[in-house]
Design an enzyme around this catalytic site. Structure first.
Site, PDB file in Angstrom:
ATOM      1  N   PRO A 174      -1.779 -12.705  16.713  1.00  0.00           N
ATOM      2  CA  PRO A 174      -2.932 -13.255  15.651  1.00  0.00           C
ATOM      3  C   PRO A 174      -3.553 -13.277  14.119  1.00  0.00           C
ATOM      4  O   PRO A 174      -3.443 -12.531  13.437  1.00  0.00           O
ATOM      5  CB  PRO A 174      -3.454 -11.764  16.223  1.00  0.00           C
ATOM      6  CG  PRO A 174      -2.256 -10.646  15.923  1.00  0.00           C
ATOM      7  CD  PRO A 174      -1.514 -11.891  16.458  1.00  0.00           C
ATOM      8  N   GLU A 175      -3.399 -14.431  14.511  1.00  0.00           N
ATOM      9  CA  GLU A 175      -4.071 -15.223  12.708  1.00  0.00           C
ATOM     10  C   GLU A 175      -5.339 -15.608  13.197  1.00  0.00           C
ATOM     11  O   GLU A 175      -5.902 -15.665  14.505  1.00  0.00           O
ATOM     12  CB  GLU A 175      -3.429 -15.953  11.952  1.00  0.00           C
ATOM     13  CG  GLU A 175      -1.833 -15.332  11.732  1.00  0.00           C
ATOM     14  CD  GLU A 175      -1.028 -16.034  10.974  1.00  0.00           C
ATOM     15  OE1 GLU A 175      -1.094 -16.586   9.564  1.00  0.00           O
ATOM     16  OE2 GLU A 175       0.739 -16.288  10.654  1.00  0.00           O
ATOM     17  N   LYS A 178     -10.319 -12.726  10.889  1.00  0.00           N
ATOM     18  CA  LYS A 178      -8.742 -12.333  12.450  1.00  0.00           C
ATOM     19  C   LYS A 178     -10.351 -11.589  12.215  1.00  0.00           C
ATOM     20  O   LYS A 178      -9.223 -10.767  13.474  1.00  0.00           O
ATOM     21  CB  LYS A 178      -8.039 -11.045  11.598  1.00  0.00           C
ATOM     22  CG  LYS A 178      -7.370 -12.654  10.552  1.00  0.00           C
ATOM     23  CD  LYS A 178      -5.987 -11.788   9.933  1.00  0.00           C
ATOM     24  CE  LYS A 178      -5.083 -12.617   9.301  1.00  0.00           C
ATOM     25  NZ  LYS A 178      -4.499 -12.171   8.063  1.00  0.00           N
ATOM     26  N   ARG A 237     -17.283  -8.315   2.839  1.00  0.00           N
ATOM     27  CA  ARG A 237     -16.498  -7.926   2.871  1.00  0.00           C
ATOM     28  C   ARG A 237     -15.543  -9.552   2.630  1.00  0.00           C
ATOM     29  O   ARG A 237     -14.715  -9.635   2.043  1.00  0.00           O
ATOM     30  CB  ARG A 237     -15.648  -6.910   2.625  1.00  0.00           C
ATOM     31  CG  ARG A 237     -16.277  -5.590   2.182  1.00  0.00           C
ATOM     32  CD  ARG A 237     -15.677  -4.400   2.766  1.00  0.00           C
ATOM     33  NE  ARG A 237     -16.654  -3.545   2.845  1.00  0.00           N
ATOM     34  CZ  ARG A 237     -17.041  -2.736   4.140  1.00  0.00           C
ATOM     35  NH1 ARG A 237     -16.637  -3.189   4.819  1.00  0.00           N
ATOM     36  NH2 ARG A 237     -17.793  -1.550   3.950  1.00  0.00           N
ATOM     37  N   ASN A 293       0.963 -14.220   7.703  1.00  0.00           N
ATOM     38  CA  ASN A 293       2.440 -15.022   7.800  1.00  0.00           C
ATOM     39  C   ASN A 293       2.377 -15.544   7.553  1.00  0.00           C
ATOM     40  O   ASN A 293       3.084 -16.473   7.284  1.00  0.00           O
ATOM     41  CB  ASN A 293       2.437 -13.414   7.704  1.00  0.00           C
ATOM     42  CG  ASN A 293       4.131 -13.154   6.986  1.00  0.00           C
ATOM     43  OD1 ASN A 293       3.745 -13.894   5.574  1.00  0.00           O
ATOM     44  ND2 ASN A 293       4.878 -12.263   6.961  1.00  0.00           N
ATOM     45  N   ARG A 313       5.674  -7.661   3.352  1.00  0.00           N
ATOM     46  CA  ARG A 313       5.670  -8.524   3.925  1.00  0.00           C
ATOM     47  C   ARG A 313       6.592  -9.653   3.908  1.00  0.00           C
ATOM     48  O   ARG A 313       6.743 -10.126   2.871  1.00  0.00           O
ATOM     49  CB  ARG A 313       3.916  -9.419   3.887  1.00  0.00           C
ATOM     50  CG  ARG A 313       3.104  -8.699   4.276  1.00  0.00           C
ATOM     51  CD  ARG A 313       3.085  -7.607   5.448  1.00  0.00           C
ATOM     52  NE  ARG A 313       3.272  -8.491   6.838  1.00  0.00           N
ATOM     53  CZ  ARG A 313       2.002  -8.692   7.427  1.00  0.00           C
ATOM     54  NH1 ARG A 313       0.845  -9.015   7.270  1.00  0.00           N
ATOM     55  NH2 ARG A 313       2.342  -9.681   8.357  1.00  0.00           N
TER      56      ARG A 313
END
Length: 323
Positions: A2-3, A52, A177, A220, A313
């Site tokens: 999930p990106e 996302k 946001r 990432n 990360r």
DNA sequence: TAATTATGACGAC
DNA sequence: TCGTCCTAATTAC
């Protein structure tokens, strides 16, 4: 998985398969019982992704907001009953109780209907009606937080970081946001927003690209790969980048995201053609420039790929190519 | 059987 | 910066 590209794909699937239909909403796992009750039986009117996060709007104006987090996933199952319906004298699956087995639903029909299952982003597999696991609807497997069921589509969600039913006002607050997403904002307006938010920050660019309030949808893998493609050291303070460099990062996201949405795969070695491209798509080892290749030689300059932690990360980069 | 890992984000210090 | 939450697959023992 999930990106941002995956979430846009999932939203598209919801638009094609669930939007416009009344949806039975349940929480087999039991951790979303109240929220499910608020949405149960309503028609899903729209579904869209920003970064996302996915938002599905129902006809009572409540939104289902889902964030998959690091390992959340949707599984889709589809009832293929065309043959049964073509028979003309067969009742389709029971829409109220959804308790009838799929074989029962197809009783008296010519061809055998099938149930196919697919994990979001993967290819479909299908079985026949006779198997024990081929009931309709399928028996929930594992910790299914929410199940969305129409007369022919079943979507199971497990492991999300967020799954909640919220008001339009609350949904708007979440959307506010989020930084620009190429699919939502378009290339021009998105660039304006990104530049205004990011250009003067001292945050290392490697951290800034992961900040969803700065630019939405990058995770990432895209972070590592985009900085490699741009030849930028992840530790460079964003403010120290030339405007063209920041622009190039935005433009690259506008280029890569649609490829990811189209293919369902994070494709960043866009220079590859023919057999090399095929190998890249088929083999995990060939998939990325940088991500997951710490200690291996850079494909371009041979420098050993570095690994460090940034904000908890793993950060991969080539100190030879990225300065 | 247990430990490890993962494409994420949040809140408490 | 650290701990925490969510789940499943893979690896180690």
């Amino acid at each position: 998985m999930p990106e941002g590209h995956s979430v846009h794909r999932i939203a598209a699937r919801f638009r094609s398969d669930l939007v416009g239909s009344p949806v039975s909403v349940t929480s087999p796992q039991g951790r979303f019982v109240q929220g499910a009750a608020q949405l149960d039986g309503r028609v899903m009117e729209d579904c869209f992704a920003v970064g996302k996060q996915m938002f599905a709007r129902f006809d009572n104006d409540l939104h289902l907001r889902v964030h998959l987090g690091i390992y959340g996933a949707w599984d889709f199952s589809t009832l293929h009953a065309e043959e049964a319906l073509a028979g003309g004298n067969t009742a389709p699956v029971d829409r109220e109780g959804q308790t009838g087995t799929y074989a029962a639903a197809a009783a008296g029909s010519m061809g055998a209907p099938r149930v196919s299952r697919v994990r979001a982003g993967e290819e479909e597999t299908s079985g026949t009606a006779s198997g024990a696991g081929e009931q309709w609807p399928p028996a929930p497997v594992g910790a299914v937080r929410v199940r969305l069921l129409t007369d022919r589509v079943c979507a199971d969600l497990r492991g999300p970081t967020v799954c909640e039913a919220i008001t339009p006002h609350e949904a708007a607050a979440h959307l506010e946001r989020l930084g620009p997403d190429p699919v939502v904002d378009g290339k021009r307006r998105g660039w304006t927003r990104f530049r205004e938010k990011a250009a003067h920050r001292r945050t290392p660019i490697g951290a800034l690209l992961m900040d969803q309030s700065m630019i939405a949808g990058i995770g990432n893998i895209y972070r590592a790969e985009m900085l490699f493609r741009a030849g930028i050291d992840p530790y460079t303070p964003t403010v120290d980048l030339r405007e063209e460099q920041l622009r190039e990062l935005w433009d690259d996201w506008c280029r890569l995201l649609p490829i990811g949405i189209e293919t369902g795969v994070i494709v960043t070695r866009t220079e590859l053609r023919g057999k090399a491209k095929q190998a890249m798509l088929e083999s995990v080892a060939d998939r990325h420039h940088i991500y997951g290749r710490a200690g291996e030689p850079c494909r371009v300059c041979g420098t050993t790929i570095s690994l460090a932690e940034m904000q908890g990360r793993k950060l991969y980069w080539c100190s030879g190519c990225q300065r």
